[in-house]
Motif scaffolding. Structure first.
Motif, PDB file in Angstrom:
ATOM      1  N   VAL A 192       0.834  -1.201   0.000  1.00  0.00           N
ATOM      2  CA  VAL A 192       0.000   0.000   0.000  1.00  0.00           C
ATOM      3  C   VAL A 192       0.871   1.254   0.000  1.00  0.00           C
ATOM      4  O   VAL A 192       0.670   2.177  -0.802  1.00  0.00           O
ATOM      5  N   ASN A 193       1.841   1.291   0.904  1.00  0.00           N
ATOM      6  CA  ASN A 193       2.693   2.481   1.015  1.00  0.00           C
ATOM      7  C   ASN A 193       3.471   2.740  -0.274  1.00  0.00           C
ATOM      8  O   ASN A 193       3.578   3.895  -0.745  1.00  0.00           O
ATOM      9  N   TYR A 194       4.006   1.690  -0.886  1.00  0.00           N
ATOM     10  CA  TYR A 194       4.780   1.855  -2.119  1.00  0.00           C
ATOM     11  C   TYR A 194       3.868   2.303  -3.261  1.00  0.00           C
ATOM     12  O   TYR A 194       4.216   3.208  -4.045  1.00  0.00           O
ATOM     13  N   PHE A 195       2.700   1.685  -3.351  1.00  0.00           N
ATOM     14  CA  PHE A 195       1.734   2.057  -4.390  1.00  0.00           C
ATOM     15  C   PHE A 195       1.305   3.516  -4.245  1.00  0.00           C
ATOM     16  O   PHE A 195       1.248   4.261  -5.232  1.00  0.00           O
ATOM     17  N   GLU A 196       1.017   3.916  -3.008  1.00  0.00           N
ATOM     18  CA  GLU A 196       0.586   5.299  -2.773  1.00  0.00           C
ATOM     19  C   GLU A 196       1.684   6.285  -3.177  1.00  0.00           C
ATOM     20  O   GLU A 196       1.392   7.378  -3.685  1.00  0.00           O
ATOM     21  N   GLU A 197       2.935   5.920  -2.964  1.00  0.00           N
ATOM     22  CA  GLU A 197       4.038   6.797  -3.354  1.00  0.00           C
ATOM     23  C   GLU A 197       4.162   6.887  -4.876  1.00  0.00           C
ATOM     24  O   GLU A 197       4.459   7.953  -5.424  1.00  0.00           O
ATOM     25  N   ILE A 198       3.931   5.764  -5.570  1.00  0.00           N
ATOM     26  CA  ILE A 198       4.003   5.808  -7.035  1.00  0.00           C
ATOM     27  C   ILE A 198       2.949   6.753  -7.589  1.00  0.00           C
ATOM     28  O   ILE A 198       3.237   7.611  -8.439  1.00  0.00           O
ATOM     29  N   ILE A 199       1.711   6.613  -7.101  1.00  0.00           N
ATOM     30  CA  ILE A 199       0.623   7.392  -7.712  1.00  0.00           C
ATOM     31  C   ILE A 199       0.616   8.857  -7.263  1.00  0.00           C
ATOM     32  O   ILE A 199      -0.182   9.643  -7.757  1.00  0.00           O
ATOM     33  N   LYS A 200       1.519   9.211  -6.363  1.00  0.00           N
ATOM     34  CA  LYS A 200       1.725  10.643  -6.095  1.00  0.00           C
ATOM     35  C   LYS A 200       2.381  11.323  -7.300  1.00  0.00           C
ATOM     36  O   LYS A 200       2.260  12.535  -7.490  1.00  0.00           O
ATOM     37  N   HIS A 201       3.110  10.513  -8.098  1.00  0.00           N
ATOM     38  CA  HIS A 201       3.870  11.058  -9.217  1.00  0.00           C
ATOM     39  C   HIS A 201       3.344  10.590 -10.577  1.00  0.00           C
ATOM     40  O   HIS A 201       3.908  10.965 -11.612  1.00  0.00           O
ATOM     41  N   SER A 202       2.304   9.751 -10.575  1.00  0.00           N
ATOM     42  CA  SER A 202       1.737   9.265 -11.832  1.00  0.00           C
ATOM     43  C   SER A 202       0.239   9.054 -11.657  1.00  0.00           C
ATOM     44  O   SER A 202      -0.193   8.480 -10.653  1.00  0.00           O
ATOM     45  N   SER A 203      -0.527   9.470 -12.637  1.00  0.00           N
ATOM     46  CA  SER A 203      -1.980   9.288 -12.588  1.00  0.00           C
ATOM     47  C   SER A 203      -2.410   7.960 -13.200  1.00  0.00           C
ATOM     48  O   SER A 203      -3.590   7.612 -13.145  1.00  0.00           O
ATOM     49  N   ASN A 204      -1.455   7.223 -13.755  1.00  0.00           N
ATOM     50  CA  ASN A 204      -1.778   5.941 -14.385  1.00  0.00           C
ATOM     51  C   ASN A 204      -1.769   4.855 -13.309  1.00  0.00           C
ATOM     52  O   ASN A 204      -0.789   4.128 -13.136  1.00  0.00           O
ATOM     53  N   THR A 205      -2.873   4.756 -12.592  1.00  0.00           N
ATOM     54  CA  THR A 205      -2.931   3.850 -11.441  1.00  0.00           C
ATOM     55  C   THR A 205      -2.859   2.382 -11.852  1.00  0.00           C
ATOM     56  O   THR A 205      -2.283   1.557 -11.144  1.00  0.00           O
ATOM     57  N   LYS A 206      -3.458   2.044 -12.998  1.00  0.00           N
ATOM     58  CA  LYS A 206      -3.416   0.651 -13.452  1.00  0.00           C
ATOM     59  C   LYS A 206      -1.993   0.226 -13.760  1.00  0.00           C
ATOM     60  O   LYS A 206      -1.552  -0.873 -13.384  1.00  0.00           O
ATOM     61  N   ALA A 207      -1.239   1.090 -14.450  1.00  0.00           N
ATOM     62  CA  ALA A 207       0.161   0.764 -14.749  1.00  0.00           C
ATOM     63  C   ALA A 207       0.976   0.649 -13.464  1.00  0.00           C
ATOM     64  O   ALA A 207       1.857  -0.206 -13.349  1.00  0.00           O
ATOM     65  N   ALA A 208       0.687   1.510 -12.491  1.00  0.00           N
ATOM     66  CA  ALA A 208       1.394   1.444 -11.202  1.00  0.00           C
ATOM     67  C   ALA A 208       1.155   0.101 -10.537  1.00  0.00           C
ATOM     68  O   ALA A 208       2.086  -0.537 -10.019  1.00  0.00           O
ATOM     69  N   ALA A 209      -0.101  -0.352 -10.545  1.00  0.00           N
ATOM     70  CA  ALA A 209      -0.409  -1.659  -9.952  1.00  0.00           C
ATOM     71  C   ALA A 209       0.257  -2.786 -10.721  1.00  0.00           C
ATOM     72  O   ALA A 209       0.788  -3.736 -10.130  1.00  0.00           O
TER      73      ALA A 209
END
Length: 403
Positions: free
Chosen positions: A353-370
């Motif tokens: 959760v923490n790592y994912f939340e940090e990624i999407i602070k800098h990218s709006s592509n949530t599916k790619a982040a996951a």
């Protein structure tokens, strides 16, 4: 003993399982519940001990404040009432792994009580929610660990000798006790598995335990009985102890329900007892006849004074609670458009959760982040046998790759 001659589906057509669960959670404090000894797992035997946790004459306990805070966090996450006043009791019994010959626990005055947890499972009628009523969540201390040496099974029967390691004795525990779970019918084993799974995820997200079932940080006991469909009278219950994996929770309840039905069908009396589950051959075996509360001769611990939980203390703990996995899953699916599988997988692990939340602070592509997190990153960590906190690529770098 009568042998099972029917499968689970056949047996369950006439009988309903009646199920209650007790889950023991080792808290992730640095020191034990009533002394300053370390709680680090895997130390050489009997090196994390002192006069207090060994119960030596004249040694007096001191309550671990972080342990109390953790117990309250658990109670709040399970929708419990929190006691304003409670105390500890001595639970008296005599096993080699109990150096004091009593366990410091809570009896009729638990720190948290009257809660619930809703779980969802797939049924023949589709996805269905079951409410698991929680009677209490109380604080206590863990026991030591017996090791039986020699023989073929690693159990006391047939062993050449036994060893006792008291490193675990005194480690803070919270025991979460459900009431009978109503309306489960044939789905009782699946509800139990879903409950323990969701509880494990909540405890991990709260940061109160590492919930490593293979190390004993999370252990489940199942109280199982059966009754004819439509009957309201409770049958004789059997406790299956120390189920140490999510898979074994369901398997043990499956096999015990079938065993009890087989006994009734063959007119063999059911004995109230404590049993253990053998995952190797998918059977349960008897450990001892079951004790009742009176057998433990509870009385208030004279060395630990009652304590109060102030409104300010409770408010501070409430304000620091993280968002729980169920709420996060709903947000990830409804707002971030993740699949139910991706959302559930990420929310099952606080580090993810923490790592994912940090990624999407800098990218709006949530599916790619996951996809990056649950694909290449997780595969690399598994291959390298690393935890996520040991991964040396920053979330922002992953976000830059996505962009």
């Amino acid at each position: 003993m009568a042998e099972a001659t029917m499968n689970y589906d056949e047996a369950i057509s006439k009988f309903d399982p009646v199920l209650g669960l007790e889950v023991h959670v080792e808290l992730g404090t640095n020191t034990k519940m009533f002394c300053g000894c370390s709680t680090v797992f895997g130390a050489p035997p009997n090196t994390h001990v002192c006069p207090v946790c060994l119960g030596l004459p004249g040694a007096l306990p001191t309550l671990n404040k972080i342990g109390v805070e953790s117990a309250i966090r658990i109670g709040l996450a399970l929708n419990c009432e929190i006691a304003q006043w409670c105390r500890f009791a001595r639970k008296n019994y005599f096993y080699p792994d109990m150096p004091k010959n009593f366990q410091t626990s809570q009896y009729d005055e638990p720190i948290a009580f009257e809660g619930y947890l809703d779980v969802e499972i797939d049924t023949d009628e589709g996805r269905k929610t079951f409410r698991v009523p929680i009677e209490r969540a109380h604080m206590e201390e863990d026991t030591g660990k017996n090791s039986h040496v020699g023989g073929a099974t690693g159990r006391i029967h047939g062993a050449d000798y036994s060893l006792v390691d008291y490193n675990r004795a005194g480690i803070p525990l919270v025991e979460i006790v459900t009431r009978i779970i109503p309306g489960t019918g044939k789905y009782a084993p699946q509800v139990a598995r879903a409950y323990v799974t969701q509880l494990r995820d909540i405890l991990r997200s709260l940061g109160v335990s590492d919930v490593k079932m293979e190390q004993g940080s999370l252990r489940c006991d199942a109280n199982v009985s059966i009754r004819l469909k439509g009957d309201t009278t409770l049958g004789t219950r059997v406790e299956v102890k120390n189920l140490n994996s999510i898979r074994n929770v369901k398997r043990a309840i499956d096999v015990e329900v079938l065993r009890l039905i087989t006994l009734v069908e063959s007119n063999t009396p059911i004995i109230q007892e404590t049993r253990s589950y053998n995952a190797d051959d998918n059977t349960t075996f008897s450990l001892r006849t079951k004790e009742e509360a009176d057998d433990y001769r509870y009385f208030a611990d004279p060395d630990l004074t009652p304590f109060t939980i102030t409104d300010n203390f409770l408010t501070e703990i409430k304000s620091a609670l993280p968002e729980l996995p169920e709420a996060l899953e709903k947000k990830y699916t409804a707002v971030l458009n993740l699949s139910a599988y991706d959302a559930a997988t990420i929310c099952s692990d606080k580090d993810l959760v923490n790592y994912f939340e940090e990624i999407i602070k800098h990218s709006s592509n949530t599916k790619a982040a996951a996809n990056w997190l649950l694909g290449p990153i997780k595969a690399y960590l598994n291959d390298a046998q690393l935890a996520l906190h040991q991964f040396n690529i920053l979330p922002k770098t992953i976000a830059d790759l996505i962009l």
